[in-house]
Design a protein around this motif. Structure first.
Motif, PDB file in Angstrom:
ATOM      1  N   ALA A  39       0.828  -1.206   0.000  1.00 32.60           N
ATOM      2  CA  ALA A  39       0.000   0.000   0.000  1.00 32.60           C
ATOM      3  C   ALA A  39       0.866   1.261   0.000  1.00 32.60           C
ATOM      4  CB  ALA A  39      -0.929  -0.002   1.208  1.00 32.60           C
ATOM      5  N   GLU A  40       1.895   1.271   0.838  1.00 34.56           N
ATOM      6  CA  GLU A  40       2.784   2.435   0.893  1.00 34.56           C
ATOM      7  C   GLU A  40       3.519   2.617  -0.441  1.00 34.56           C
ATOM      8  OE1 GLU A  40       3.832   2.496   5.672  1.00 34.56           O
ATOM      9  OE2 GLU A  40       5.182   1.468   4.282  1.00 34.56           O
ATOM     10  N   ARG A  41       3.919   1.506  -1.040  1.00 33.46           N
ATOM     11  CA  ARG A  41       4.604   1.576  -2.333  1.00 33.46           C
ATOM     12  C   ARG A  41       3.655   2.117  -3.416  1.00 33.46           C
ATOM     13  NH1 ARG A  41       6.789  -2.869  -1.810  1.00 33.46           N
ATOM     14  NH2 ARG A  41       5.322  -4.219  -2.917  1.00 33.46           N
ATOM     15  N   TRP A  42       2.393   1.697  -3.354  1.00 39.22           N
ATOM     16  CA  TRP A  42       1.404   2.191  -4.325  1.00 39.22           C
ATOM     17  C   TRP A  42       1.232   3.700  -4.174  1.00 39.22           C
ATOM     18  CZ3 TRP A  42      -3.083   4.884  -4.767  1.00 39.22           C
ATOM     19  CH2 TRP A  42      -3.791   4.755  -5.963  1.00 39.22           C
ATOM     20  N   LEU A  43       1.126   4.174  -2.937  1.00 41.55           N
ATOM     21  CA  LEU A  43       0.955   5.612  -2.703  1.00 41.55           C
ATOM     22  C   LEU A  43       2.155   6.414  -3.202  1.00 41.55           C
ATOM     23  CD1 LEU A  43      -0.567   5.503   0.903  1.00 41.55           C
ATOM     24  CD2 LEU A  43      -1.754   6.165  -1.198  1.00 41.55           C
ATOM     25  N   GLU A  44       3.347   5.848  -3.066  1.00 37.30           N
ATOM     26  CA  GLU A  44       4.559   6.539  -3.508  1.00 37.30           C
ATOM     27  C   GLU A  44       4.667   6.607  -5.032  1.00 37.30           C
ATOM     28  OE1 GLU A  44       6.766   8.220  -1.980  1.00 37.30           O
ATOM     29  OE2 GLU A  44       6.326   7.779   0.133  1.00 37.30           O
ATOM     30  N   THR A  45       4.045   5.665  -5.717  1.00 39.03           N
ATOM     31  CA  THR A  45       4.237   5.560  -7.166  1.00 39.03           C
ATOM     32  C   THR A  45       3.009   5.958  -7.993  1.00 39.03           C
ATOM     33  OG1 THR A  45       3.630   3.206  -7.059  1.00 39.03           O
ATOM     34  CG2 THR A  45       5.981   3.758  -6.934  1.00 39.03           C
ATOM     35  N   HIS A  46       1.938   6.399  -7.325  1.00 40.52           N
ATOM     36  CA  HIS A  46       0.726   6.785  -8.053  1.00 40.52           C
ATOM     37  C   HIS A  46       0.254   8.172  -7.630  1.00 40.52           C
ATOM     38  CE1 HIS A  46       0.733   2.453  -8.711  1.00 40.52           C
ATOM     39  NE2 HIS A  46      -0.133   2.638  -9.691  1.00 40.52           N
ATOM     40  N   ASP A  47      -0.037   8.995  -8.613  1.00 39.62           N
ATOM     41  CA  ASP A  47      -0.600  10.320  -8.358  1.00 39.62           C
ATOM     42  C   ASP A  47      -2.114  10.239  -8.558  1.00 39.62           C
ATOM     43  OD1 ASP A  47       1.871  11.576  -7.862  1.00 39.62           O
ATOM     44  OD2 ASP A  47       2.236  11.743 -10.015  1.00 39.62           O
TER      45      ASP A  47
END
Length: 212
Positions: free
Chosen positions: A181-189
């Protein structure tokens, strides 16, 4: 038993006979009466109580918002029915945790994850929001997303699950989901608008598991 028409409150006992959350004053009183240095407080919603219990008494005092006496309440209005709403449930702290998302207008379930061992409600709320964001992006949907957890909304905006939960072998799958989830937030605007479900005004949200 609360008087008819009285506003329901939830009581957090940080230090007493049996720390936890109680939905009436009589049960709370039984945990703290006569107990030296008992620590407890009432809250308007179970979600606020769960956040305070997980933070712990000392941390809650440091972070408790201090609203100016002169600040007027802003009108809440009505929820947007053409939206999705997410929620989590946890039997214990930590305990078996699960979360889901529904279409607000009908309550149709869109996703459901868990139960998973040794989680917390706040972690479930965080994962539910991110799962909802990813689903809406995948479907190119402009719908807004509701959550009743201020804590989880803040974590999502900061792109970090700031839980105090300790990792164990039993809850490793939960921490794997947190990392994803944290990785998704870092890589998606993402452009989805995340809104606060006003439980005290609208009642329990459509994704609520109904276990209170």
């Amino acid at each position: 038993m609360a008087k008819k028409g009285a506003k329901r409150k939830f009581y957090v006992v940080w230090q007493g006979v049996n720390p936890g959350i109680y939905d009436n004053w009589a049960d709370c009183k039984a945990q703290v009466e006569g107990q030296e240095n008992a620590k407890y407080k009432s809250f308007e919603t179970r979600e606020e109580a769960a956040e305070a219990l997980e933070k712990g008494y000392a941390q809650y005092l440091r972070r408790a918002p201090r609203k100016p006496q002169w600040e007027a309440e802003k009108p809440v209005g009505q929820p947007i029915e053409n939206s999705i709403t997410v929620d989590a449930a946890c039997s214990g702290n930590p305990g078996d945790m699960e979360y889901r998302g529904v279409y607000t207008a009908t309550g149709q379930e869109l996703f459901h994850v868990g139960p998973m061992a040794q989680g917390t409600n706040n972690v479930g709320e965080f994962l539910a929001i991110v799962h909802g964001l990813a689903l809406l992006e995948q479907k190119h949907s402009p719908l807004p997303l509701y959550s009743d957890s201020r804590n989880a909304i803040l974590w999502v905006k900061k792109k970090k699950c700031k839980t105090l939960l300790e990792q164990t072998e039993a809850n490793r799958p939960i921490f794997d989901l947190i990392s994803r989830a944290e990785r998704w937030l870092e890589t998606h605007d993402y452009t989805t608008e995340i809104l606060k479900w006003e439980t005290s005004v609208w009642g329990e949200n459509p994704a609520d598991f109904g276990r209170k």
